[in-house]
Design an enzyme around this catalytic site. Structure first.
Site, short mmCIF file in Angstrom:
data_model
loop_
_atom_site.label_atom_id
_atom_site.label_comp_id
_atom_site.label_asym_id
_atom_site.label_seq_id
_atom_site.Cartn_x
_atom_site.Cartn_y
_atom_site.Cartn_z
N GLU B 131 0.91 -1.16 0.09
CA GLU B 131 0.06 0.03 0.06
C GLU B 131 0.85 1.32 0.11
O GLU B 131 0.55 2.22 -0.58
CB GLU B 131 -0.98 -0.04 1.22
CG GLU B 131 -2.02 1.31 1.41
CD GLU B 131 -2.83 1.22 0.34
OE1 GLU B 131 -2.70 2.06 -0.53
OE2 GLU B 131 -3.88 0.33 0.50
N GLY B 189 12.99 21.00 1.73
CA GLY B 189 13.12 19.52 1.77
C GLY B 189 11.91 18.96 1.03
O GLY B 189 11.91 17.52 1.23
N GLU B 192 14.36 16.51 -3.34
CA GLU B 192 16.06 16.00 -2.92
C GLU B 192 16.75 16.75 -3.95
O GLU B 192 16.72 17.51 -4.78
CB GLU B 192 15.81 14.59 -3.48
CG GLU B 192 14.98 13.55 -2.64
CD GLU B 192 14.99 12.17 -2.75
OE1 GLU B 192 16.12 11.72 -2.83
OE2 GLU B 192 14.02 11.73 -3.11
N LYS B 207 4.49 4.40 -10.10
CA LYS B 207 3.27 4.47 -9.53
C LYS B 207 2.16 4.03 -10.47
O LYS B 207 1.04 3.44 -10.16
CB LYS B 207 2.76 5.61 -8.64
CG LYS B 207 3.90 5.76 -7.55
CD LYS B 207 3.63 7.28 -6.98
CE LYS B 207 4.87 7.32 -5.95
NZ LYS B 207 4.82 8.92 -5.46
N GLY B 306 6.20 11.31 3.03
CA GLY B 306 6.71 11.47 4.32
C GLY B 306 6.87 10.35 5.33
O GLY B 306 6.20 9.38 5.05
#
Lengths: 430, 430
Positions: B131, B189, B192, B207, B306
C-alpha cells in the site's frame, strides 16, 4: 486451480440496488469468476412483489419466502438489500445459523444492532460485510478498518447524506429557502416523498455510529449519536456564512477527546470555511475526511447513493466474502476492544456562530458580553447592525463546550434586551 | 483467545520511514496486539550505518547483515523500506524462501519486477503487500484491488508525486518559473538534492504502472508507461492555462481504451479545468481519481509522502499480513487474468493546447489550419496575437490521437511561416 462448483448467492431485495447487483453478477460473471477463483451463481431472489417483471432474472429464482431461501443450507452468501430493521435482522441471523456469510447495505440495522449481528456471525465463523452501508460506493469501511489498522484515528468528519447535501448546495448557490430547495430535490428524485430520515439527520446519524465504531474500536450505537436535522437552516444563515467566508453543510463528526479517554459522535448542520475540501462537495456527492496520528488528513469522495454505486460496494464485499469462503477463513470482525465511553453532546468542544435579535440601545453589547464571560465562553468577534430600535448581534466564539454554550444561550434568552436567538450554528473544519 | 507467542517482524531500512514504523510499533504496541490478535515484536533492524543513534530501538536488534536477518527462519513478516532495485529484490525473494511474508514501500521495484515477486510469494504461500508504494498514506491499493473488485475500472487519473505538485502549485500561485520553484522546494525539503526521479516523472511512472496493473488486472511494467517530465513547463504555460480556466498538474493517467480491448498508462504535465477536483490539490498533497462503470467517480486524497504517512500505510499492511498469518491464509495476490495489451502512446486520445510562434502575415492561419485538417485533427479554438511582424497562435484541438497530433506538429515545424512550436500540452479532465 479453479474450483468449478459455483458459490451460491441469495439476494434479499430486488429494488434499485438489488436489481443492479443481479445485473452486474450476470454481465460481469467472467470477471467475478476470475477475481474470486470460482464462479458465483445467483441461487435465489427474495422479493415482496413477485409479479413485477425483472429483466435478466430467471423467474424460477424469484420467491416471496425469504426465510425459506436463507434456510436452504446451500447458500454461501446472503446479500441483504431490503433495508430497515425487520425482517432484515431475523433473516441475517437465520442466514448465519444456516451457514451463510452476509453482505449488507443496511445502515439502520448495523447502527442499531451491529454488535449483536457481529456476535452471531463470529459464533458461526461467518463474515458480515457492509461497505455499502456508509457513503454508497465510496470505499470507507475497508480503508478505515484495514488500511488504517496500524494508525490512530482521531477524527472522522464527513458529508454522508446526498439528499441533504443537494438541498444545502442548492440553497447556497441560488439563495433558495429550505422548502424551495427540498421541493426541487423531490422533483428530481434526490429526496423521497417522506424526507424525514434524510433531513432530520437519522440516515447520517446511523452512518456516524458505524464510522465511529470502526474508527475508535468502540461500540457506538445510533442512540449515542447527537442528532440535529437541517430543516431550520435559512437563507439568512447562508448569508451569515458567506460573510464569514463559509458555507453550511450537514456534517457527521466522530471525534476522540483530546485526552483520548472518550469519544463523541454527532450530526448537525455546521459552517465550514470555503477553503475546506468538504465545502466544495457539490450536489448529491458524499465526502469523508479522516484525521489520524500518522497518516494525517485523508479524504474519500464519491457518489454516496444510487443503485449502481451502492451495487459496486456490495459486489466488492461479495468478492471478498467469497474469497474468504474459498480459503476457509473470515475477514476482520467487530473490533470493539478499546471500549471507550461515548460522551454526551455537552462535552463536545467547538466554535459557535450565534445571531441575536436585540434592542438597539446602549449597554446591550456589554450585557451580552457579560453573559458569555460568566459562562466561560470566550468571544472571537462581534458584529452589530441595526435601525429603528431593533438590532442584530452576531457573535462568533472561540472553542467552548456545548454545555457552556447551552448555558450561555439560556441566560441570553432571559435578558430583557434580547428579543430572540435567531440562530445558533457550530463552526467546524478550521 | 489471544495467541501469546509474538509475531516477529524484521525491518529492512531505518531511515525516515523505517524509524517511524519502529516508533509506532513500540508506542502503539497494545493497539496493534488487539487489532492483530497477537503481539508483534521487532526482531531485527537491518541498516547500513549501525553507528547512528536510533532512539527507541534496542542496539542488539540492529545489524548490517540484512541477508542473515531475512534468512533467520523465525521471521513472520519482513518490512522492506530500503527502496531501489537491489539489494531489496534479493532480500524480498530470500524472505519468501525462508517463510516470511513481505510488506514493501518500494514502488520502483514493484513497477519493474512486481510479477516475478508475486510469483515467488505465491509459490511459497506468502503475502506481498505494498500500500505504501503508491501515494503514501492514501489507501489506494486496497480500495482499488478489494473494494472495487466487483466493478469495472475504466480510468485512474491522479497526482501521485508530491514534489512536482509542490513545484507546479508554487508556479501557479506565484508566477515563479520552474527553477525558482524547484529551488524553494529543495530549500524546504520537498525536493531531493537530485530531483530527477521526481521532476522527470520516473517516480510517478512507477506508481502509474502499479495502479494500472491493479485497476485493469493486467501486467503493466514501468517500460510500458509513457513518461514526460515537467521541467519544460514555463510561466507562459501557466498564463495560457489561466486563459483557458485551467491549471497545470503532472498527472499519471491509466485508461482502458473505449473498446475495452487495451489499456494505456502515461505520465505527463497536462492542463485541467479549475473546476476539476484535482485542480485544487495544493502543495505536496496527492489525490487520485478513479472512474468505474458502477461506482462512477471516486477520489482519494491525502499526504503522498513523508515518514509518518508512509509508516501508516506500512503498518496497515503489517496488521493485515499478520492477521492472515494467524488465520493461515493469504490476501489477494497478483490479479493479471485480463492480460490486456498495453497500447503505445500514439493510441492515446485526448485534447491538445499548442502554442506556435508564427510570421505575422496574411494566410498563416489558413496554412496552419490546413496542416491540422490534413492530419485529421479537428480544431476547437484558435487565438491569434501579434505585433512587429511576429505573432503567436494558440490552437486548442478536439480529441485526437497522440499519433495524429505528433504528425501534425512535425508538419507544422516544416512550414516556413512557423518560426517555432513554443509548447504542446495535453488537456485532461473535461
Amino acid at each position: 486451480m479453479m474450483r468449478t462448483r459455483p458459490l451460491k448467492v441469495a439476494l434479499l431485495g430486488c429494488g434499485v440496488v438489488g436489481s443492479e447487483v443481479a445485473r452486474i453478477m450476470t454481465t460481469h460473471a467472467d470477471d467475478l469468476t476470475a477475481r474470486i477463483g470460482a464462479p458465483v451463481e445467483l441461487a435465489g431472489v427474495a422479493v415482496r412483489r413477485p409479479d413485477r417483471v425483472r429483466e435478466g432474472i430467471a423467474p424460477e429464482l424469484v420467491t416471496t419466502d425469504a426465510t425459506a431461501l436463507v434456510k436452504r443450507g446451500d447458500i454461501d452468501v446472503v446479500v441483504e438489500v431490503i433495508g430497515g430493521i425487520e425482517p432484515a435482522r431475523s433473516l441475517i441471523t437465520t442466514a448465519f445459523e444456516h451457514g451463510a456469510s452476509v453482505v449488507s447495505a443496511n445502515k439502520a440495522l448495523l447502527a442499531q444492532d451491529g454488535a449483536a449481528l457481529h456476535a452471531v456471525a463470529e459464533q458461526h465463523g461467518k463474515d458480515l460485510y457492509y461497505e455499502a452501508a456508509v457513503a454508497g460506493a465510496i470505499p470507507l469501511i475497508r480503508p478505515v478498518r484495514e488500511s488504517l489498522a496500524g494508525d490512530k484515528i482521531n477524527r472522522v468528519m464527513g458529508i454522508v447524506n446526498g439528499t441533504t447535501n443537494f438541498i444545502l448546495d442548492k440553497m447556497d448557490s441560488t439563495g433558495a429557502g429550505y422548502q424551495e430547495a427540498l421541493d426541487e430535490a423531490t422533483a428530481l428524485g434526490y429526496a423521497e416523498a417522506d424526507p424525514t430520515a434524510d433531513v432530520e439527520g437519522f440516515d447520517a446519524a446511523a452512518k456516524a455510529a458505524i464510522l465511529a465504531g470502526i474508527a475508535f474500536h468502540t461500540r457506538v450505537r445510533l442512540d449515542d449519536v447527537y442528532r440535529e436535522g437541517m430543516t431550520e437552516v435559512t437563507a439568512a444563515d447562508f448569508a451569515s456564512a458567506k460573510e464569514m467566508g463559509c458555507t453550511i453543510k450537514l456534517l457527521a463528526i466522530c471525534e476522540r477527546a483530546e485526552d483520548g479517554a472518550s469519544v463523541t459522535a454527532r450530526v448537525h448542520p455546521a459552517m465550514i470555511p470555503l477553503s475546506h475540501p468538504l465545502a466544495s462537495v457539490r450536489g448529491a456527492y458524499n465526502a469523508v475526511f479522516v484525521e489520524s496520528d500518522a497518516a494525517g488528513q485523508l479524504m474519500f469522495y464519491g457518489p454516496g447513493a444510487g443503485g449502481s454505486p451502492t451495487a459496486s460496494a456490495v459486489l466488492g464485499d461479495l468478492v471478498a466474502v467469497c474469497r474468504n469462503r474459498l480459503s476457509g477463513t473470515t475477514g476482520p470482525g467487530e473490533s470493539a476492544y478499546a471500549a471507550l465511553p461515548v460522551s454526551p453532546m455537552g462535552d463536545v468542544v467547538t466554535r459557535y456562530h450565534i445571531s441575536l435579535d436585540v434592542a438597539d440601545k446602549p449597554g446591550v453589547l456589554a450585557q451580552v458580553a457579560t453573559v458569555f464571560a460568566e459562562h466561560g465562553v470566550s468571544i472571537d468577534t462581534v458584529r452589530q447592525s441595526g435601525k429603528d430600535g431593533e438590532a442584530s448581534l452576531v457573535v462568533v466564539t472561540h472553542r467552548a463546550s456545548d454545555a457552556a454554550l447551552t448555558g450561555t444561550v439560556e441566560a441570553l434568552r432571559k435578558l430583557d434586551t434580547v428579543r430572540g436567538v435567531a440562530s445558533i450554528m457550530r463552526v467546524e473544519g478550521e
